[in-house]
Design an enzyme around this catalytic site. Structure first.
Site, short mmCIF file in Angstrom:
data_model
loop_
_atom_site.label_atom_id
_atom_site.label_comp_id
_atom_site.label_asym_id
_atom_site.label_seq_id
_atom_site.Cartn_x
_atom_site.Cartn_y
_atom_site.Cartn_z
CG ASP A 112 -0.51 0.03 8.32
OD1 ASP A 112 -1.45 1.05 8.58
OD2 ASP A 112 0.59 0.31 8.18
CE LYS B 253 0.76 1.52 4.40
NZ LYS B 253 1.42 2.70 4.88
#
Ligand code: C5P
Length: 312
Positions: free
Chosen positions: A145, A18
């Site tokens: 995350d 990401k």
């Protein structure tokens, strides 16, 4: 990258890295975390995590960044698998092979991606039938995350990063990632931000994603996205690693539409107007010799997916 299953009954999950398009960080909370408002985009750098029943727990590192993978109990993928086993009453141990193409400690959530992949792989291997909510709940226990790589795409995150809502993004964006030799520790970067804020005496605003980013994504406008990139952790990453500022500035000078430290760094992400522009930028940055490695990727891409099942 290939992750040919070597053990019978192996399940392989492919999971993306990401980049944070905007990362707004609130004040330090009593629990040691910070409230965030961020937009994640999943990009086409992938790890593959393969799990198979084994006589004891083991991690088998493989791939471009195999050297940086912890092989002990600290490995977040091992912790993820053990969490599933404990929650679901499974008394088995696993061999976990990690084919690593996402930089380690690079600010691209590579360790978190592996944990998300391990959750999904264990669900398949043990035929548990966990739904997305159950997987997301376990992901949030493992780290801030870990939830996002399960869904991928482009998403807004709040809380400490684990509460997700999808964001409308049109088209495909072309990224170049400049990867450093040495990783940066996420807690150290947050601590540096707190120190800098305390020193300057600035008041810390409620974190909020700006409308310029949402408009750029809605319109699929790469130039507007380049202008909207923002990371509150960037000054802290620059403070710990002054060379990163030079790298970011060089990329912008060489024609990137925008450049930003990815998450807590040290990877620097550049958005470009096309695949060709990304190629040109990579060539210029390679010639400038300011980083260890350059990788091109596109985003958004989908989240973790089973690519080989126990019966393949
Ligand atoms: O949740 P995770 O284990 O990935 O977080 C690693 C560290 O990053 C935390 O211990 C904390 O120091 C910092 N962090 C934070 N606020 C967040 C997310 C992470 O301060 N929202």
């Amino acid at each position: 990258m290939t992750a040919a299953p070597t053990l019978p009954g192996t399940v392989t999950v492919r999971v993306p890295a990401k980049v944070n398009l905007q990362l707004h960080v609130g004040a330090l909370r009593p629990d040691g975390y910070h409230d965030l408002a961020t937009v994640f985009q999943a990009v086409s750098l992938h790890d593959e995590v393969s799990v198979a029943r084994w006589d004891g727990w083991q991690v088998v590192p493989a791939g471009t960044y195999a050297d940086g993978i912890p092989t002990d109990e600290d490995n977040l993928a091992v912790r993820a698998a053990k969490l599933v086993a404990e929650r679901c009453g499974v008394d088995e141990s696993l061999s976990i092979r990690i084919d690593k193409d996402i930089p380690v400690a690079g600010g691209m959530a590579g360790g978190s991606a592996d944990a998300a992949a391990a959750l999904l792989a264990c669900d398949q291997l043990w035929a548990l039938g966990l739904d997305r909510d159950e997987l997301a709940e376990m992901a949030a226990v493992l780290g801030s995350d870990v939830t996002f790589p399960l869904s991928g795409g482009t998403a807004m995150a709040t809380g400490r990063g684990e509460q997700l809502a999808p964001v409308l993004a049109r088209g495909t964006f072309h990224w170049v990632f400049a990867i450093s030799d040495e990783g940066l520790s996420t807690p150290a970067v947050y601590a540096e931000l707190d120190r800098m804020r305390e020193e300057s005496g600035e008041s810390v605003a409620e974190p909020q994603v700006r409308p310029d980013l949402m408009a750029a994504l809605r319109q699929g406008d790469a130039a507007a996205l380049g202008n909207a990139l923002h990371n509150d952790l960037e000054p802290a990453a620059f403070s710990l690693r002054p060379d990163l500022r030079e790298l970011r500035d060089a990329g912008v000078e060489f024609g990137a539409l925008g450049g930003i430290v990815s998450g807590s760094g040290p990877t620097v992400a550049f958005v470009t107007e096309s695949h060709e522009a990304a190629l040109d930028l990579s060539v210029s940055l390679a010639a400038a010799d300011l980083c260890r490695d350059l990788r091109r990727a596109k985003g958004p891409v989908h989240g973790a997916q089973v690519v080989a099942g126990p019966r393949d």
